[in-house]
Design a protein around this motif. Sequence first.
Motif, PDB file in Angstrom:
ATOM      1  N   VAL A 324     -14.007 -77.446 -17.142  1.00  0.00           N
ATOM      2  CA  VAL A 324     -13.109 -78.483 -16.172  1.00  0.00           C
ATOM      3  C   VAL A 324     -13.723 -79.440 -15.012  1.00  0.00           C
ATOM      4  O   VAL A 324     -13.427 -80.207 -15.249  1.00  0.00           O
ATOM      5  CB  VAL A 324     -12.465 -77.248 -15.402  1.00  0.00           C
ATOM      6  CG1 VAL A 324     -11.973 -77.921 -13.924  1.00  0.00           C
ATOM      7  CG2 VAL A 324     -11.372 -76.765 -16.153  1.00  0.00           C
ATOM      8  N   ASN A 325     -14.663 -79.176 -14.687  1.00  0.00           N
ATOM      9  CA  ASN A 325     -15.434 -79.596 -14.461  1.00  0.00           C
ATOM     10  C   ASN A 325     -16.173 -80.802 -15.354  1.00  0.00           C
ATOM     11  O   ASN A 325     -16.175 -81.795 -14.493  1.00  0.00           O
ATOM     12  CB  ASN A 325     -16.622 -79.314 -13.869  1.00  0.00           C
ATOM     13  CG  ASN A 325     -17.934 -79.450 -12.707  1.00  0.00           C
ATOM     14  OD1 ASN A 325     -17.109 -80.141 -11.371  1.00  0.00           O
ATOM     15  ND2 ASN A 325     -19.089 -80.093 -12.887  1.00  0.00           N
ATOM     16  N   GLY A 326     -15.971 -81.039 -16.418  1.00  0.00           N
ATOM     17  CA  GLY A 326     -16.590 -81.975 -17.089  1.00  0.00           C
ATOM     18  C   GLY A 326     -15.331 -82.736 -16.944  1.00  0.00           C
ATOM     19  O   GLY A 326     -15.661 -83.934 -17.289  1.00  0.00           O
ATOM     20  N   ILE A 327     -14.063 -82.223 -17.102  1.00  0.00           N
ATOM     21  CA  ILE A 327     -13.148 -82.932 -17.687  1.00  0.00           C
ATOM     22  C   ILE A 327     -12.989 -83.914 -16.625  1.00  0.00           C
ATOM     23  O   ILE A 327     -12.551 -85.320 -16.285  1.00  0.00           O
ATOM     24  CB  ILE A 327     -11.597 -82.375 -17.237  1.00  0.00           C
ATOM     25  CG1 ILE A 327     -12.080 -81.340 -19.005  1.00  0.00           C
ATOM     26  CG2 ILE A 327     -10.578 -82.819 -17.858  1.00  0.00           C
ATOM     27  CD1 ILE A 327     -10.519 -80.622 -19.092  1.00  0.00           C
ATOM     28  N   LEU A 328     -13.100 -83.451 -14.985  1.00  0.00           N
ATOM     29  CA  LEU A 328     -12.629 -84.316 -13.851  1.00  0.00           C
ATOM     30  C   LEU A 328     -14.196 -85.472 -13.164  1.00  0.00           C
ATOM     31  O   LEU A 328     -13.667 -85.858 -13.146  1.00  0.00           O
ATOM     32  CB  LEU A 328     -12.927 -83.263 -12.329  1.00  0.00           C
ATOM     33  CG  LEU A 328     -12.075 -82.388 -12.580  1.00  0.00           C
ATOM     34  CD1 LEU A 328     -11.917 -81.303 -11.638  1.00  0.00           C
ATOM     35  CD2 LEU A 328     -10.552 -82.932 -12.562  1.00  0.00           C
ATOM     36  N   ASN A 329     -15.383 -85.033 -14.295  1.00  0.00           N
ATOM     37  CA  ASN A 329     -16.265 -85.522 -13.986  1.00  0.00           C
ATOM     38  C   ASN A 329     -15.931 -87.131 -14.673  1.00  0.00           C
ATOM     39  O   ASN A 329     -16.252 -88.330 -14.183  1.00  0.00           O
ATOM     40  CB  ASN A 329     -17.924 -85.047 -13.985  1.00  0.00           C
ATOM     41  CG  ASN A 329     -18.371 -84.141 -13.181  1.00  0.00           C
ATOM     42  OD1 ASN A 329     -19.043 -85.116 -12.137  1.00  0.00           O
ATOM     43  ND2 ASN A 329     -18.311 -83.584 -12.347  1.00  0.00           N
ATOM     44  N   VAL A 330     -15.761 -87.119 -16.394  1.00  0.00           N
ATOM     45  CA  VAL A 330     -15.596 -88.190 -16.849  1.00  0.00           C
ATOM     46  C   VAL A 330     -14.487 -88.876 -16.551  1.00  0.00           C
ATOM     47  O   VAL A 330     -14.946 -89.532 -16.954  1.00  0.00           O
ATOM     48  CB  VAL A 330     -15.416 -87.098 -18.570  1.00  0.00           C
ATOM     49  CG1 VAL A 330     -15.313 -88.672 -19.470  1.00  0.00           C
ATOM     50  CG2 VAL A 330     -16.780 -86.663 -18.669  1.00  0.00           C
ATOM     51  N   GLU A 331     -13.514 -87.825 -16.154  1.00  0.00           N
ATOM     52  CA  GLU A 331     -12.364 -88.670 -16.290  1.00  0.00           C
ATOM     53  C   GLU A 331     -12.607 -89.726 -15.041  1.00  0.00           C
ATOM     54  O   GLU A 331     -11.751 -90.841 -14.474  1.00  0.00           O
ATOM     55  CB  GLU A 331     -10.811 -87.672 -16.188  1.00  0.00           C
ATOM     56  CG  GLU A 331     -10.489 -87.153 -16.728  1.00  0.00           C
ATOM     57  CD  GLU A 331      -9.615 -88.576 -18.151  1.00  0.00           C
ATOM     58  OE1 GLU A 331      -8.737 -89.451 -17.493  1.00  0.00           O
ATOM     59  OE2 GLU A 331     -10.992 -88.041 -19.889  1.00  0.00           O
ATOM     60  N   ALA A 369      -5.555 -79.963 -21.747  1.00  0.00           N
ATOM     61  CA  ALA A 369      -5.927 -78.668 -21.223  1.00  0.00           C
ATOM     62  C   ALA A 369      -4.595 -78.070 -20.326  1.00  0.00           C
ATOM     63  O   ALA A 369      -5.149 -78.028 -19.179  1.00  0.00           O
ATOM     64  CB  ALA A 369      -6.606 -79.717 -19.836  1.00  0.00           C
ATOM     65  N   VAL A 370      -3.922 -78.015 -20.943  1.00  0.00           N
ATOM     66  CA  VAL A 370      -2.284 -77.825 -20.349  1.00  0.00           C
ATOM     67  C   VAL A 370      -2.307 -76.216 -20.025  1.00  0.00           C
ATOM     68  O   VAL A 370      -2.798 -75.735 -20.785  1.00  0.00           O
ATOM     69  CB  VAL A 370      -1.402 -78.047 -21.420  1.00  0.00           C
ATOM     70  CG1 VAL A 370       0.325 -77.520 -20.522  1.00  0.00           C
ATOM     71  CG2 VAL A 370      -1.242 -79.713 -21.437  1.00  0.00           C
ATOM     72  N   GLY A 371      -2.545 -76.002 -19.107  1.00  0.00           N
ATOM     73  CA  GLY A 371      -3.306 -74.414 -18.453  1.00  0.00           C
ATOM     74  C   GLY A 371      -3.401 -74.241 -18.304  1.00  0.00           C
ATOM     75  O   GLY A 371      -3.683 -73.279 -17.985  1.00  0.00           O
TER      76      GLY A 371
END
Lengths: 437, 296
Positions: A324-331, A369-371
Amino acid sequence: MNVLNSIKLATVAVAIAVGASFPASADEQYFPLQSYRVGPYAAGGTGFFGGFIDYLNLINIRDGGVNGVKLTWSECETQYEVERGVECYERQKTGKNVAAFNPLSLGIQIALLERSRTDKIPIITIDHGQTATSDGRVFPYLFPLLMNPPSETSAIITYIGQREGGAEKLKGKKIVVLYHGSPYGKETIPIFELLSKKYGFELQQIEVPHPGNDQQAQWLTIRRAKPDYVVLRGWGVMNPVAIKSAQKVGFPVDHLIGNVWSNSEEDVIPAGEAAKGYISLITQPSGTEFPVVQQVVDKVYGAGKGNLEDKKRIGSVYHNLGIVNGILNVEAIRIAQDKFGHRALSSEEVQWGFEHLRLDEKRIAELGAVGLLQSINVTCADHEGEGSVKFQQWDGKKWSVISDWVKPDRVLLRPIIEAAAEKYAIENDIKPRVCTE
Amino acid sequence: MFDYQFFIEVLVGGLLSGVMYSLVAIGFVLIYKTSGVLNFAQGAMLLFAALTFVSLVERGVPFAAALLLTLVVMVLLGIAIERTVLRPLVNQPPITLFMATLGLSYVIEGAAQLLWGTQVHGLDLGINDTPFTVAGVFISQFDLFAAAIAGAMVALFALFFRYTRTGLAFRAVADDQFAALAVGLRLPRVWAAVWTASGIVALVAGLLWGARLGVQFSLSLVVLKALPVLVLGGFDSVAGAIVGGLLIGAIEKIAEVYVGPFFGGGIEAWAAYVVALGFLLVRPSGLFGQKLIERV
């Protein structure tokens, strides 16, 4: 672990110890990682940074980077020690195209508070960070994404209220907070007091001295107090000892509610049978059923580039937090690229991306990443981003989610955050930014 | 009105916690008694022993075989420490030896993580930890089991010291190293034996503490619980380690429950050190420690 693996690990450890770095070239975006893979908190560090690196790898392997910009990283071992964290920061910040630091340590975040302002580099503290840093007017480069300590506290009380049949049923109940004897543990003392006044429950807060490997006195006090619920605000070895001590004094473990740093497999496995039924808060459920985690398994581990040595840990609490941290950084990088161009960005440009990090349910579905993550809406003033939490229960082998997304009472909490930030601004002669949105 | 039943519960709980502290303290005493070295690596040895045992069990080695194998590993570790660290430092000042054990603790901790990984492990010794009640007082079955093991271990050591040749050599070396050397005792051999014994204590303590906390890096921090016990009981007395452990356990729990609220709680960690410091001022050698008499 066989000898060959030991040698490989030793080689990596030596490389980390000497601060090996792999500087980014012009079309690469660089993540300096202040990781901890040895020492008392290595289990959490390997899981979180493993998940983070796995996601960065997924973006490179699956998409060829973010809009063609490859992601690179290097690790510097902190052992969760503040002075090492600062040393790593100073060494790594000189890398080219630094995106952001993600130290996963409140102590290191505190030490970097003013350095981030001077260097104009974002510091991301997912699920933690000082309360005041949520106020982006005073702390433009600090991002306690998803959940800060007041939100966490509020969500726990909201959840207990839901279990009792409504917030009004909290009146007259007795709640004990068992907290770690550290700045982290003490951070929520006034928040619990505020919520106690608002909802009318009786409150007792009990400190456990670090590291918390013996809690006989605290749990005998709890037994005498006869609370309806105990909130566990622990860290490290304190958590399994608390769960075992609850059993020792006959306290029902399903009325022991752990916070976000008392919610991992590493917290319950050592407690064995005593942990069956234990409940804790989470911002991202564990499990491998989420499409993004499946892609990590297929494309990253399938290519032999997975970061976790023990594949059984894929989808664990810390590993999913890292993803999730990766998702937020990349986004954040993707959003910033839409404004500044599809190229490697400066730290200041990435900061803009974090400050406009808005992921709705549609985008989260696209990310697979639903859920796993509900939504986030970071603004200039709000660097937390209105995250939501769930609650999970341990059945002796795995966690099961037992609640829907729970929203903290941010209307009540925002004035506390602003007051803390404004106090800091006055004390440090900082002029808060004016945020228009 | 004063709740006597609760007080007894706190006292019993403290005494049983104290037994666990004694288990760690005994390992320190064995080394100090015979070589005058405060072995700072005792916590790391405890971690290494527990981690080795649990890793073997998780790899399918039967419980008894894993115990035996770990015992062999600890014996080899003890001999290796004597050969590579202590023997080259013979006749060096105590502070040099202390610093060597400090370095050794980091080496053992690192080696343990390198060999067995950094994961946290559960350890189930098959002892139920649900409490039973005696006159309204909750008593932990696991703590009673730990107390029985500690008692048995002390009894075995007493017999060993009293009735075996090696035990006699231990006592001779503890009494006067130079005199022991003069009558032909081989100091390195005695030291290797005592480090082995200390390794066995580390294994027992590691398993009991590991079952309580989980087998993880924090196990090495239990040495912090042993230090005030040693100051109170004396660095060179097994009996002192037992009595000191019981006293420290009881004092810190009573202090936390009855005095803690006046200071905002969380005082037990430093309350033990306050008591130890106070004791140090009036009786520097501890309750059972040998008084140092020197010719001036």
